[in-house]
Write a protein that holds these residues in place. Structure first.
Motif, PDB file in Angstrom:
ATOM      1  N   GLY A 131       0.804  -1.213   0.000  1.00 32.12           N
ATOM      2  CA  GLY A 131       0.000   0.000   0.000  1.00 32.12           C
ATOM      3  C   GLY A 131       0.836   1.262   0.000  1.00 32.12           C
ATOM      4  N   VAL A 132       1.923   1.252  -0.771  1.00 34.24           N
ATOM      5  CA  VAL A 132       2.818   2.411  -0.823  1.00 34.24           C
ATOM      6  C   VAL A 132       2.993   2.855  -2.268  1.00 34.24           C
ATOM      7  N   ALA A 133       3.255   4.137  -2.433  1.00 37.91           N
ATOM      8  CA  ALA A 133       3.534   4.664  -3.772  1.00 37.91           C
ATOM      9  C   ALA A 133       4.986   4.448  -4.156  1.00 37.91           C
ATOM     10  N   LYS A 134       5.836   4.293  -3.133  1.00 39.31           N
ATOM     11  CA  LYS A 134       7.264   4.172  -3.373  1.00 39.31           C
ATOM     12  C   LYS A 134       7.861   3.145  -2.430  1.00 39.31           C
ATOM     13  N   LEU A 135       8.683   2.243  -2.956  1.00 44.18           N
ATOM     14  CA  LEU A 135       9.414   1.280  -2.132  1.00 44.18           C
ATOM     15  C   LEU A 135      10.690   1.965  -1.631  1.00 44.18           C
ATOM     16  N   ASP A 136      10.834   2.048  -0.317  1.00 44.24           N
ATOM     17  CA  ASP A 136      11.973   2.771   0.253  1.00 44.24           C
ATOM     18  C   ASP A 136      13.306   2.132  -0.101  1.00 44.24           C
ATOM     19  N   LEU A 137      13.336   0.800  -0.076  1.00 38.94           N
ATOM     20  CA  LEU A 137      14.560   0.043  -0.356  1.00 38.94           C
ATOM     21  C   LEU A 137      14.156  -1.260  -1.011  1.00 38.94           C
ATOM     22  N   LEU A 138      14.711  -1.522  -2.179  1.00 43.59           N
ATOM     23  CA  LEU A 138      14.378  -2.728  -2.925  1.00 43.59           C
ATOM     24  C   LEU A 138      15.654  -3.514  -3.215  1.00 43.59           C
ATOM     25  N   TYR A 139      15.642  -4.798  -2.808  1.00 41.74           N
ATOM     26  CA  TYR A 139      16.806  -5.670  -2.980  1.00 41.74           C
ATOM     27  C   TYR A 139      16.626  -6.648  -4.145  1.00 41.74           C
ATOM     28  N   ALA A 140      17.734  -6.980  -4.787  1.00 40.73           N
ATOM     29  CA  ALA A 140      17.825  -8.174  -5.630  1.00 40.73           C
ATOM     30  C   ALA A 140      18.100  -9.335  -4.678  1.00 40.73           C
ATOM     31  N   HIS A 141      17.137 -10.250  -4.549  1.00 47.32           N
ATOM     32  CA  HIS A 141      17.155 -11.213  -3.449  1.00 47.32           C
ATOM     33  C   HIS A 141      18.199 -12.322  -3.625  1.00 47.32           C
ATOM     34  N   ILE A 142      18.270 -12.886  -4.813  1.00 48.09           N
ATOM     35  CA  ILE A 142      19.243 -13.946  -5.099  1.00 48.09           C
ATOM     36  C   ILE A 142      19.815 -13.712  -6.493  1.00 48.09           C
ATOM     37  N   GLU A 143      20.883 -14.395  -6.818  1.00 43.03           N
ATOM     38  CA  GLU A 143      21.510 -14.251  -8.126  1.00 43.03           C
ATOM     39  C   GLU A 143      20.630 -14.832  -9.228  1.00 43.03           C
ATOM     40  N   ASP A 144      20.747 -14.247 -10.418  1.00 49.13           N
ATOM     41  CA  ASP A 144      20.105 -14.779 -11.616  1.00 49.13           C
ATOM     42  C   ASP A 144      21.166 -14.858 -12.700  1.00 49.13           C
ATOM     43  N   VAL A 174      10.926   3.663  -6.557  1.00 45.02           N
ATOM     44  CA  VAL A 174      11.886   3.005  -5.677  1.00 45.02           C
ATOM     45  C   VAL A 174      12.900   4.042  -5.221  1.00 45.02           C
ATOM     46  N   GLY A 175      13.314   3.937  -3.964  1.00 46.52           N
ATOM     47  CA  GLY A 175      14.327   4.846  -3.437  1.00 46.52           C
ATOM     48  C   GLY A 175      15.715   4.239  -3.529  1.00 46.52           C
ATOM     49  N   LEU A 176      16.117   3.527  -2.487  1.00 48.94           N
ATOM     50  CA  LEU A 176      17.432   2.899  -2.441  1.00 48.94           C
ATOM     51  C   LEU A 176      17.404   1.502  -3.046  1.00 48.94           C
TER      52      LEU A 176
END
Length: 327
Positions: free
Chosen positions: A126-139, A160-162
């Motif tokens: 329920g947010v307009a912006k993700l504060d911090l978004l990770y690449a979870h595992i390698e691809d 997305v922020g960070l």
């Protein structure tokens, strides 16, 4: 509560509490009433850094995850929470179909997946912006350039922020950051890896990463963190899922001659400070030389209270030297 800055760009950097709260099992193993109580107490104590993922907790019901993000969304709406609370999430390891997993059927890190998965996470939270978004595992199937550009596009759009990265080999982190820098794009600034006072063997597979212990912050990654001063390590599983108080839970890759010596020093320092071993581990991470933020999940308010007390535990230089030197 104490705080630390993550990120270097004034437009996206955030001040976050030095103790992060893991929400992995909220909405699945941990029921809604308990989850809300833990979240409320964490925020009341000054905590503002909550961690989740789009695949939490797919293994509970053989589904695809999303329960944790959905619960956090309900909590945000019911409490009127705004952008004062930093919620980090991850993508790339969500199973593409129920009954599968990130090992055999992950969503991956293509530009298409990054865009679509981030959108679904924003909807659940329920947010307009993700504060911090990770690449979870390698691809390994998608070129790093595509992944770098896919994440950067979301930052440019303001959704997305960070950016962060988890469970990648250190050389792949550096390669991705170099590609981003060369193109003038935002790159990974937050690293999320397993890290605790006890050290695992890195020459044998562990349960989470059968191809090797990429999930652990080993000497190479810690050296990288020391050299790249703009990075922050968010340390997951700092308390080893209760193994410090329940030795039978200690993962097999921690069964080596160095473990008893480090446990002995931890117990010594706990006796000297009147703190629990868990609190000493967290305080050791929080107040150390490297920028480390422990990420601890709890299943009760009582467990949270124990962890919160570690924020104010001051270890002496001599105690830190002993904790660091034990092997």
């Amino acid at each position: 509560m104490r705080y630390r800055t993550i990120g270097t760009d004034p437009r996206t950097r955030r001040e976050v509490s030095v103790l992060a709260l893991g929400a992995m099992l909220f909405g699945s193993v941990t029921d809604e009433k308990t989850s809300f109580a833990v979240l409320d107490r964490y925020v009341e104590a000054g905590g503002n850094f909550i961690d989740t993922s789009d695949n939490y907790a797919f293994w509970v019901d053989a589904g695809q995850g999303g329960q944790s993000e959905e619960l956090l969304g309900r909590w945000r709406r019911s409490r009127g929470v705004g952008d004062e609370i930093v919620i980090a999430t991850k993508l790339g390891a969500r199973p593409l179909a129920p009954g599968t997993s990130y090992v055999d059927n992950p969503e991956g890190l293509s530009a298409k997946v990054i865009r679509e998965s981030a959108e679904r996470s924003r909807e659940r939270l329920g947010v307009a912006k993700l504060d911090l978004l990770y690449a979870h595992i390698e691809d390994h199937k998608i070129p790093l350039q595509e992944t770098v550009e896919g994440f950067a596009a979301l930052v440019a759009e303001g959704t997305v922020g960070l950016l962060g990265v988890s469970n990648h080999a250190a050389w792949r982190v550096e390669r991705a950051r170099a590609l981003a820098a060369a193109a003038g794009l935002p790159g990974y600034e937050v690293l999320q890896y397993a890290h605790s006072h006890l050290r695992p063997r890195t020459d044998v597979p562990d349960d989470l990463f059968p191809d090797g212990s990429l999930g652990h912050a080993g000497p190479d990654l810690l050296s990288y963190l020391r050299a790249e001063t703009g990075l922050t390590l968010v340390a997951y599983s700092p308390l080893l899922k209760g193994a410090y108080t329940h030795p039978d839970r200690l993962p097999a890759d921690f069964d080596h001659p160095g473990t008893p010596a480090r446990l002995a020093v931890l117990r010594e320092v706990a006796r000297e400070t009147g703190a629990s071993v868990n609190q000493v581990v967290l305080a050791w991470q929080i107040g150390g030389e490297l920028p480390i933020i422990p990420l601890a999940g709890v299943s009760s308010v009582a467990q949270l209270e124990e962890n919160l007390a570690a924020v104010d535990l001051e270890l002496t230089a001599e105690q830190r030297t002993r904790l660091d030197a034990a092997h």
